[in-house]
Design a protein around this motif. Sequence first.
Motif, mmCIF file in Angstrom:
data_model
loop_
_atom_site.group_PDB
_atom_site.id
_atom_site.type_symbol
_atom_site.label_atom_id
_atom_site.label_comp_id
_atom_site.label_asym_id
_atom_site.label_seq_id
_atom_site.Cartn_x
_atom_site.Cartn_y
_atom_site.Cartn_z
ATOM 1 N N UNK A 76 -1.840 -0.314 29.094
ATOM 2 C CA UNK A 76 -1.160 1.140 27.300
ATOM 3 C C UNK A 76 -0.109 1.844 27.643
ATOM 4 N N UNK A 77 0.066 1.949 28.570
ATOM 5 C CA UNK A 77 1.326 3.506 29.157
ATOM 6 C C UNK A 77 2.423 2.635 28.466
ATOM 7 N N UNK A 78 3.556 4.173 27.916
ATOM 8 C CA UNK A 78 4.471 3.063 27.391
ATOM 9 C C UNK A 78 5.500 3.478 28.393
ATOM 10 N N UNK A 79 6.852 2.823 29.464
ATOM 11 C CA UNK A 79 7.462 2.468 29.994
ATOM 12 C C UNK A 79 9.410 2.554 29.154
ATOM 13 N N UNK A 80 9.103 4.281 30.278
ATOM 14 C CA UNK A 80 10.958 4.733 29.432
ATOM 15 C C UNK A 80 11.465 4.787 31.658
ATOM 16 N N UNK A 81 12.752 4.237 31.503
ATOM 17 C CA UNK A 81 13.760 4.758 32.794
ATOM 18 C C UNK A 81 14.352 5.811 32.877
ATOM 19 N N UNK A 82 14.346 6.029 33.287
ATOM 20 C CA UNK A 82 14.950 7.983 33.218
ATOM 21 C C UNK A 82 15.422 8.154 34.375
ATOM 22 N N UNK A 83 16.686 8.097 34.950
ATOM 23 C CA UNK A 83 17.093 8.903 36.462
ATOM 24 C C UNK A 83 16.876 10.861 36.144
ATOM 25 N N UNK A 84 16.501 10.825 36.701
ATOM 26 C CA UNK A 84 16.318 12.759 36.906
ATOM 27 C C UNK A 84 17.309 13.422 37.605
ATOM 28 N N UNK A 85 17.949 12.885 38.035
ATOM 29 C CA UNK A 85 19.269 13.257 38.700
ATOM 30 C C UNK A 85 20.565 13.059 38.069
ATOM 31 N N UNK A 86 20.364 12.117 37.266
ATOM 32 C CA UNK A 86 21.057 12.346 36.028
ATOM 33 C C UNK A 86 21.055 13.240 34.644
#
Length: 391
Positions: A76-86
């Motif tokens: 059920x979770x929504x998936x968000x791709x994030x590069x926290x180094x950016x």
Amino acid sequence: MEATAENSGSTQNLPLSGVVVVELGDSASAPFAGKTLAELGAEVWKIERSGGDSARGWGPSTWKGSGGAYHALNRRKKSVRVDIKDADELARLQDFICDHADVFLSNLRPGTSVKYGLDAESLRARNPRLVHAEIGAFGGPGPLDSLPGYDPLLQAFSGIMNLTGEANQPPSRAGVSIIDFGSGMWAVIGIVSALFRRNITQEGAAVTGSLFETAIAWMSVGVANYTIDGEPGGRHGSGVRFIVPHRAYSASDGDLVISAANDVLFAQLATALDHPEWAEDERFATNAGRLKNRDGLDELIGSIVSTRTRADWRVHLESAGVAVAPVQTTAEMVEHEHTRALGMIAAQSPDEVAVAGLALSFDGVRPRPLEAVHEIGEDNDEWRRMAEPDR
């Protein structure tokens, strides 16, 4: 196992409906907490790196490209791709948390949250109502607070592994990730408690826990026993140090656990085994005596139990008021009629994998199975629209 959403109740009006959670979690502990919050009704946004959560690659069982563990922990979770180094993506994540989230949940490596401005102090300075929940490895402050940790390491370090397995054999890890899942449960308890307090004070909280603290909590009885008599305990296979009989015995077709946790129950067991005199024998009449004569009593019980099947013994002992259970395989547990009756293992639809659901019901109704896991970054567009409404 034939199980679809019809086995479970409505997802409406769940306790955490309307609560928004951002989960920056990987592997098991934080994802288990996030999954539980989702089952309780929260909207969970899962932040994943470019390669996705580690559990997506855990085999050998896979479904639609992801490991079974990922499906079990991330429904059920929504998936968000994030590069926290950016820097830009990190800033967008920070803004989203502070502008939209009620809860931020993570199990980052020690020092990572501070490095990227995702620590409680930084985020709650912008949003004092935020509940910031972090699951660490060893916890802190302390000399080990900078070390990473995993479930088997903490089973070993806490002493749990030293109590698990057969005497005179190497220690064993529990067959499931009890430290990871337990840490997730403690996180949920902390989050729900903080949300409850926020309704009164309008202030959020920094909730912290760790794998090691969970392991210490699971060692509660062992710790108490050690502080009383100085004995660290040892391995007793399927049994325990402080109750006899309370272990598995081999029937003619498999193993079953028999428990007689007090003297009255032992007398009932002795009668059921056609040896009522055991209850009067000074070696066995009290638990203290049975502890001293554990090996002899186990041998006597085992020789009798071996003569009949698990099913025979279950009927016979249950009718005598003795607690008994067969040692089942996963298949036997999943297919058992009582498991089916509970409706806890189910899929949202026939083309989805069945998973274990919430171990709670509300007003007699268990929440419906959660929808399927999302692909990595499947919800990035929706996330950006919410994070940048004016662009």
